[in-house]
Structure formats: structure tokens, C-alpha cells
Design a protein around this motif. Sequence first.
Motif, PDB file in Angstrom:
ATOM      1  N   UNK B 220       0.867  -0.908   0.025  1.00 20.65           N
ATOM      2  CA  UNK B 220      -0.043   0.148  -0.055  1.00 20.65           C
ATOM      3  C   UNK B 220       0.780   1.363  -0.063  1.00 20.65           C
ATOM      4  N   UNK B 221       0.329   2.386  -0.001  1.00 23.01           N
ATOM      5  CA  UNK B 221       1.148   3.513  -0.196  1.00 23.01           C
ATOM      6  C   UNK B 221       2.206   3.691   0.975  1.00 23.01           C
ATOM      7  N   UNK B 222       1.719   3.238   2.157  1.00 25.26           N
ATOM      8  CA  UNK B 222       2.566   3.268   3.219  1.00 25.26           C
ATOM      9  C   UNK B 222       3.954   2.378   2.962  1.00 25.26           C
ATOM     10  N   UNK B 223       3.382   1.058   2.783  1.00 23.69           N
ATOM     11  CA  UNK B 223       4.823   0.093   2.713  1.00 23.69           C
ATOM     12  C   UNK B 223       5.674   0.246   1.564  1.00 23.69           C
ATOM     13  N   UNK B 224       5.108   1.009   0.357  1.00 24.28           N
ATOM     14  CA  UNK B 224       5.825   0.924  -0.782  1.00 24.28           C
ATOM     15  C   UNK B 224       7.115   1.944  -0.819  1.00 24.28           C
ATOM     16  N   UNK B 225       7.137   2.744   0.045  1.00 20.06           N
ATOM     17  CA  UNK B 225       8.232   3.773   0.046  1.00 20.06           C
ATOM     18  C   UNK B 225       9.351   2.799   0.578  1.00 20.06           C
ATOM     19  N   UNK B 226       9.046   2.138   1.996  1.00 19.39           N
ATOM     20  CA  UNK B 226      10.030   1.217   2.642  1.00 19.39           C
ATOM     21  C   UNK B 226      10.605  -0.023   1.506  1.00 19.39           C
ATOM     22  N   UNK B 227       9.476  -0.638   0.953  1.00 19.21           N
ATOM     23  CA  UNK B 227       9.854  -1.551   0.055  1.00 19.21           C
ATOM     24  C   UNK B 227      11.005  -1.001  -1.150  1.00 19.21           C
TER      25      UNK B 227
END
Lengths: 462, 375, 426
Positions: B220-227
Motif C-alpha cells: 500500500x502507499x505506506x509500505x511501498x516507500x520502505x520496500x
Amino acid sequence: MEIIAALGELGLGERLLTTPAALAAFSCDGLTAFTARPCAAVLAESTAEVVATVRACHATGTPFVARGSGTSLSGGSLPVAGGVLIALNRLNRVLSIDPESRTAVLEPGVINLDVSRAAAAHGLAYAPDPSSQSVCSIGGNLAFNSGGAHCLRHGMTANHILGMTVVLPDGELTTLGGPSREGLGPDWTGMFCGSEGLFGIAVEVTVSLIPIAEATATFLAAYDSLSAAGDAVSAIVAAGLLPVAMEIMDALAIEAAEASVKPRYPPAAALLIVELEGDRDTVAADTTALEALIAVSGAVSVTHTADPEERALIWKGRKSAFSAVGWLAPDYIVQDGVVPRTQLGRALAEVEALSAAAGIRVANVFHAGDGNLHPLILFDGAEAGALERAEQLAADILSMCVRLGGSITGEHGVGVEKRAHLPLMFSPDDLTLMGEIRRSVDPGELANRGKMLVPMAEGTAA
Amino acid sequence: MIATVDSVAAVQEAVLVSDRLLPVGAQTKPALSAVTDPGTVRLDCAGLSGISAYDPAELTLTAAAGTPIVELADALAAHGQYLPFDPPLAAAGATLAGTVAAGLSGAGAQRYGGLRDFIIGVEFVDGRGRHVHGGGRVVKNAAGFDLPKLMVGSLGRLGVIVAVSLKVFPRARAHRTLAATFASPAAALDTIGVLNRGPLALEALDLTSEGRLLVRLGGDDGTLTALTERAEATIGTACERIDGPEEAAMWAASAALTALRGNGDRASENPSDSDAPSGDLIRIPLTPPQLPPLSTALTAAGARHRFSRGASVAWAHWPADRTLTELSDRLADLGLGGQRLWGRPGPPLLGTVPGGPFADRVRAALDPDHRFPEL
Amino acid sequence: MRHTIATDTLGPRGPALTAPIDACVHCGFCLPSCPTYVTLGEEMDSPRGRILLMKEVLEGTLELDSALPYLDNCLGCQACETACPSGVHYGELITGFRAHVEPVRRRPAAARLQRRLLLETLPFPRRFALAARLGRPARALAERLPSPLAAMLALIPDRLPPAAPLPARMPAQGPRRARVALLAGCAQQVLDPDINWAALRVLAANGIETVIPPGQACCGALAMHTGASERARPLARANLAAFPTDVDAIITTAAGCGSGMREYGLLLAGEPDAEAGAALAERVCDVATFLDRVGLIAPPPLPEPITVAYHDACHLAHAQRERTAPRRLLGAIDGLTLVEPAEWELCCGSAGTYNVEHPELARRLGARKAANLRATGAELIVTANIGCLTQIGLHLREAGVEMALLHTVQVLDRAYAHALKGAPPR
């Protein structure tokens, strides 16, 4: 006997067992309601010995049964009376691990858990985890397409078997599939998996491995009713979360687990275990989402942990639940029916009603995420007629599962135990075709005769 | 000759009256629906269409053989779900049974597995005209022989599929693709290995013959940055980030196999267009260690290609000026086999082709009168 | 598991024989923990396989002689009980079964002689010491002796330590926190009298007064676990008479003795003194368990660090369910790092007289255990049983490894005395 003489020429020495005690020890598997004495047991130590033994059986028309650790709960490795038992537990070498391809090549007697132990050095693991994973062997897992608690995301055994070398029922050696995750032509490998030994014996198995999960979070949520726990499962799925496991245990199953391995579960009418797995950021995000979902699901209490030892204890309690029922009653029948996930609540209510009507206690442990029920029907075999009443209750539960659109077995296989119930799921044409396939591969019906399908020798096919 | 059917009974009748027949769907993989024997009846099953059961809470779906994949995808998307094996050629009209019979999974299978991991039930008409079932409609089922898996890759040669049940999953809410270029496919292999064994569940992991590594992330938009940060750190080379409609279009083109069609970059819009046979499209299962020699062999022959599913499969365009015999020999030399999806007349499977006594005996039971073409 | 055994025909030990058969569901969780199954890989040599054999013998569908070789192979380590999710008391079954069939079983002459020698020598320290001295020269003849006797000779130590008789009482140092009675034991007192002395000093250092009651005998475990209840009962009765009831615990320093004494209730079942036996059994406590319960006064930090591998003696870990106390005690020593060997649950092959009666199996298990312990890289191996110490020492020597071996109380004793490093290899 002709077959004993033929086996005697194979140079097996003390690994050809014919004494009454040896044959008694091999007379049943994890389903002790059925026993049969083979005429000989062979402790095979090589593919060549398996081939030679199967050829001897074929030449003399003797039925044979292959067995790994003998943990089948459906009588899958029950010997044929007077037949040959081929023990594969000594064929237990991990032949190779290829970390680049994420595959391992195994002998059939390798213990399920030993695959993950061997792969751990490469950061890899073998996903299927039947509750008996510390004991059961890959060959048996393959033959019965074993499941486990983590099927919800990872699938069953067949999803992790890529290729194999098999000894066909006439002793011919052949190869199916290969090392690639991608297939070519009909999925013969998939067809062989779960065939309950009716097509022969896998002697070398290529499995796929997965990376060891970086993070896990294991939730324990207590509910005051089974239906409340079941509803929580539906809510989790509806929210788009995909846990690796969702399990429910009822009060009786919790009591058994506490008597046995003392997992320190919270007291509850129903306990929901949910496990998340993945990279740390995804697990963190999913943990937040799951906390919110459980908070509004009517849970009496909820905890979650990422501690490996706490997690191990939670799963030890769950995975010992069947055997732990030995604390509650002298005998039990474990069933393995499946219902569509949305029918779980209804199915559990029906199990409860059937149990009450029969006056027989039933403990419930199940893979809620898969709709896979494991009602444990408790009885005392010393009481006259108790086994028959328990079997009738088991049959009623299976009929109910099929009526709700499910299956008579999710992961234990048909074996000898559910053979009579197969027509609940399949039409006469379906069963005729299965019988024809079986006899096309094994005209003499020698390989694991009497399991899954009714052999011609016993009457009409299917 | 083409015969059209719109009911299971019609399929049964067609099987019983035809000496030779081959079921076909939308014919998006013409090499698989082509027949060499002119007496063979091609049984058009497109009329068997429609979703018969789909409850999002079950994560399962049942549909008739000829149901277009796009119809399934649309129904699932409405509930945030998808077909995790990511079947290719959907936009061209591929059907459910055609996809199953061809045994095709797409780039997205990197995350959760291929078609064989998601098929849970099948109905088909066997070589004796019987309507039979295998598996069921629940996600877990160990009753009876696994006929659903047997139908995966059966190429219409083991029976006429009339309905299929599938397991489905929730789909990632957002995607991003990272692209990095390596000197050659072989040079990217180490990175593929690290990603394959790493903690990040990738939506796709593809590599083009030009050495362009495509890493698709989902979350989701939240995890995509970390991934993104973690994937970039693993790749270690400068990455181009591709998002939004451009990203979606890129994978749609990949699923359409556009770049691997004949006529060079002037892709034919209709892959079944037999007027201009300009080479063959072939799918080659492999393992990562087999990538370098295969890449070398394909490059030497001037065959454009793409590795997919973390180097578990290659899709290649075999040029028209090279013979199929040469391709088959090359593959066999490397211990590989391949499946042709379109191109000149010839056998569907090349190179090292699986089979043997087990296959022969199962086939003899399913099609005792040899009504279906040889595999 | 269902059976057709008439429990009431089996006498006082009937329930102990049939309850485990009732409880076993044949799930096989015991298989990987069983030393004979792991070594031999055959179902008859597994716990659930043996339960099936005993069931059939008791049901009358299997000849005893056919089952005996496999039942005799059992070490009685009880690892299967630790692994069992169904709560099967396998130890009670095999011990009870052995006693049940002893009157009717036949043994070959050499085995009979060996058994008599063992049961009449080992439990009696003076006889054992004498036999050890007399037997040593006979080792030259080993090749020409029947194998059971040769196996016995092989285990005779090259030298015995000087005898070190125990006092009647060891006072507590400082304020008295508890008062206990010590079982001196038999073979251990001959092979390594320092263990009991170390226990006395450590108990004293922890404010515990110890009495060593005169008139006490061998615990009887050896006889009890090999079916010779008639020999075990007089020994148990001697201890019933000798041990006072006004102590906080009866302390054992050999795990095998502790687990043996804790079975007095079963041994004397149906006898007039059954209740007294059960009451004494309740008060028996391994020295590590007792120290941990009272609360160890931490020894001074070690002058230099040491890495220690703790080996779980079966009769402490499985029979007495005690794995944490010894680790907590050792962990209290500042500078001591505890490492865990692989396959902790597998027996080392000592198991009472097993290494005499089944030398080849015992050798394979001993070698496997030595290899696992060696792989930990520890400098010192610590355990709680003289049999394990002897067996592991033998197999480390055979592998050409010099590793020190001590009893848990010896480690504590040396730590209090600032003398832990440099323990001699056993």
C-alpha cells in the motif's frame, strides 16, 4: 511363500523382516482402528532395493505398501494383510540443496522438519508444515498431499513438489517434472502428488524452498464463542489481509493442549491464532491493521508476539492438539472435512448439534482460514458399540461438509478410513475414471491396494 | 473443421461423434490450437462462458471454460482481488480453459506461485465422452486424484475442459517498478538470486535480453516507500522508478507479449494472424543457473527474449530464418524443453519433452480411443 | 489405543501396564527422540512400536520370545515421555512389563551369568571395587570370553580413585537454611567419590546441613529397571528403614538413583509398605533441583572465562523433568558461558547396565553423543550422572579428544574454591 523366497534373493540380510514381532510393529500407522499383518517388511536403503522389491512383488502378484514414518491419520500406510511393507525411513538423506534455484533434492524418508533445518543455512525453508512435521516424512507428505497450518498462503505439499523420480508399480523407474518452478506439458508431478501411493513410490523428490520470513507476528485472540472467532476470520479476509495461518481451537482442545504441552493459552470458549509473515515493514503495517480488526471483533482478550520462543510454544500447543486429546479420552477419531470458509459458523453449529444428539464429546481444532475442520470425536473403545457410534458421527459430519459445498478431506487423505465416503463427493463416472487411471498405471492394483479406491478384487471399482 | 458447442452435453456428443478432435478457445496461442491432421474437428468452446460462483469472502471462483480472463479479472478487481498467477494474453481474449490447457502463468506468478498453485477444481469431458469432475470448490482438498493439476498444460490432449475452479487472493493496492540495467542478462543473475532469496515478496522479477532488470513491488502507499528503499539497496545500481499508468501499461504490454511477436517491433496486433508467420514465440521453463547458457544460445540465434519469475522461465521469439529443429536441438543440448505459442506449423513442445511410461498410462485411461491429438 | 488386556489379571502393577497403552495414540511424535529408533531405524525399536509389542504380548497374540529382543534394546531413557503429547508413562510400562515377564523368560547361560554378576556386584561398593581390581588382569583373556563378559571387562577403569568414605554429617556453613539426607549411592562412590564430597561442600556453602544415614543401601534402580524387582525391593526397604523423615529432602547426586527412588511407590505396589515407599519417593530430590529451589548463593566470579556444554542426563531431564535447575545453577557463575549441544534429548548409551548388555548400540550412541558435545567447542562438559560421565569420557577418549568432564556440583564446588580451570579429562 513365493514372495518371501523372491525377497530372500535380494541380499537384504537383516533388513528383510519376517519375525512376528517385527510384523506386529508395522501393523498399523497413526490410525490404530485398523491393523493388518504384512508377510514381510523390507527396510530399503537404496533406490535399487526399492525397485528390486517392487519387481519381486510385481512378479509374484503381491500387494505392497510404502511407508515413511507411519503417521497417516487415514490409514494411508496400513499394510495389506499378507502383502509386503516397504519401509523408506532409512532413505533419509538430503541429497542436495541448490540455493540459486531454491530447490532441494530429497530421499523420501527425510523428515519434513529436517528439510527446513538443512535449508536454514541458506536462509531458506520448506513451507508445508503438517502438525506432525517433526516426525512425518516427505514421501508420505507427497503421497497424501499433506497440508498444515500455513497452507492459507503457502499452499499444500503438491504446490512445493517440482519433480520426482518414481518407481511405478511394475518396478519401472521414471522421472516426472524437473527443477523449474514453471512446468511444461501436463502436470504429471501434480497428478502423482496426493495419489495415496496408488501410482507407485517416489524415491527422489525435488522440492521448492522459500526464503525464511524476515518477520512474523503471532496473534492469540480469545472469544466467548466459536462463531465469534469464525466471524473474525471472515472479517480478516474481507479486509484484504492475507495471514499465513488462521487457526481456531475450542475449549476442549485448549484443555487438552494445556494438559499436554502447557502452551499457556488464555482461557476461552474459542481461541483464534493468526500469524502474519513477511518483510518487516509489511508485517508492521499488517499488525496495525489486524489489531484494529480484532479490537472490533468482540475478542475477550488479545495478545501478539514476535518472540521466537513464545511463537514456538503457541504452535507446539496447536500442533500437539490431536495427540494431546489422549489426555481426555482413551480413543478418538479425527476428521478432516472442509467447508467453504463462509460456512464455518454453520458447520460448527451442526457439529455441535450432531455431537449433542449422539451424546459424544467432540473437540474442535481447525484451520479456519482454509475452512478445514478437525473435529476430534472422543470415545472409549472399551465400551461396547462406542467405536461404531463414533464412526457414525464422523460419517454424519463428513456428509454435512459435502452438503455445504466442501470436501471429506482437506489434508489427511482418503486412505482406508474415508474410502466409503468418496462417493459423497464424486459421481460414479468420476470414480470409474479414477479407477481406470489407477488400473492403467497398475493393472494388478498392487501399489497400496485398498486405499482411496475400492479395488476390483473387493468388488466393483469405486 | 470447426464445431461450436454451448453446453456440456454438446461437448459430450461432439467427443463421441468425432474420431479426432481438439478443443479450442479464443485461439490466442495459435500453435496450440493448430492441427496437422485435416480430419481433426476443432471444438470451439468459447460458447461455454460465464462465472458460475464467486464469493469474495471465500477467495474462490468457478467459471465455464470459455470465460474470457478479462471477465474474471474485472469481477475480482471489483473486490480488490486478482488471479495471482497473472495469466498472459488476457487483453487478446485468452479464455480460462485455454489458459489452463496451455499451462500459462505470467510475470506476477513471482509472488504467490503459478497456475498449478491456484487451480482447485476442474470439470472436463474425457475421451469416452464422460463428464467428470476433479478436485472441488474449496481451497483445501485432498480427495481423489488431482485431476485439476493434470489439466494444467494438458494442451487439450487429455480431455475437453468445461469448467474450472480457482483460488484467488487480495491484490496489492499500489505498485511500483524499479528498473536497472546490467551489462548482460548473466551479469544480473547474482542480483536476481539475492532478490529471490531475500525477504521482500516481489510482484514480478523480470529481465530482458538487453539486460534490463524489472523489479515490481506491491503494497500500500505506506509500505511501498520502505520496500522501494530496501529493494534499491539490494539492487545496488542506479534504479529508475516507474509508477502509475506508465507502470501498469508496461506490465500490460509484457503480458500481451508484444515485444516478442514477429515482424520485429512492428508488432502484429493479431497474434493469430497467419498471413505473416515471422518466427515463433516459445516459453522455456528453467532454473536460474541455466540462464547464462540459454541467454547465450538465444542471443547467438538473434532471438529476442525475456526472463521472468526470477529466472524460472524464458519467453523467446525464435526468428523465422532459424529452423524449429535447430531450436529443439539447442534446447535439448541445455537439458531444456519449450512450448510454442505461435509461429509456423509444428509440434507444440520442443527440446527435452516430459513424458514416459507414467504419462502414457494415464493418457491411455483418459483417451483410450486416441480422439485427441498426440502430445 | 484400544486393547483387550484384562487389567485385573496383571496384579497390583496392572494399571501401570495398561494405562500407558490406553493413552498412546500411536502418533509417532516419540520416534525422533528414541535413541534406538534413531540408530536402528526400525519400528520395533521405537517407543510406540514397543508399546504395540507389549500390548500384543499381554493380549496373547504375540509370543514373548519374539518381542523380547526389541524390548531389551530399550535403554529406558524416557526421552519418549518428554516428546509424548499424550502423556504416556512409557517408563512405568517398560519397567512394569520387564518385572511382569521376568519369571517366565529364558536367557542363554552367558547372559544369565552376566546379569547375575552385574546385579550382585554393581549395587555393592565393596564388591564392585574388588571386582574391578580382580577383573583388570582378566581383560587379557577378553577375546576368549563370551561376548557379554568381555563387554563387562572393557568397562573396568584403568585405575580407581582412592576410597574417600563420607562423614555421618556435614554441618551447614553460616545460618542453616535447610537440612537434608544424602543417598551415597554405590557405583559412583567407587568410581568418583569426589562427586558426593563436592555435593556436601556445596550444600554446606549454601547453608544446608547434610546427614548421610548409616545402613542405607543402593537405590535399587539397576535391578528395578531390568525386571529384577525381587532384588530391588530389599534395597528399597533398607532405605525406607535408614532414611529419616525429619529432613527437608532426600538428596541424590546420580540422576539414575534419583529417578529410581522416585519409583518406590510403583516398586512396592501391592506390598504392605507401598504407602511408605510412595511417601519416601515424594521427598527424593536431585541435588541441582534442591539447590535451585533453596536459591543458590552465587559463587565468586571466575578468574578467567570458560565455555561449558551441559549434557542432559536422561534420568534427570526425562525421568525427573529437570532441565532448568542445572542450567540456572551453572548460569549463576559469572564468567561461565553455557552452550547447548545438538540432539540434547538423545541418550549417551550408558543407561545403567546398557553399555554392558548392548555394547554395540551403546558404542554408537556414545560416539554420536561425544561428537555432538565436541561440536559445541566447549572446554568442559557437565552432567548429572556418573554413568554419563563414564560413557562420554570413554567415547571422547576413543575419538582422541581431551575434554574435561565434571558433575554439576563439582563445577560449583570448584567455583567456590576458585579452582575451576584445569579439571582433568576423565
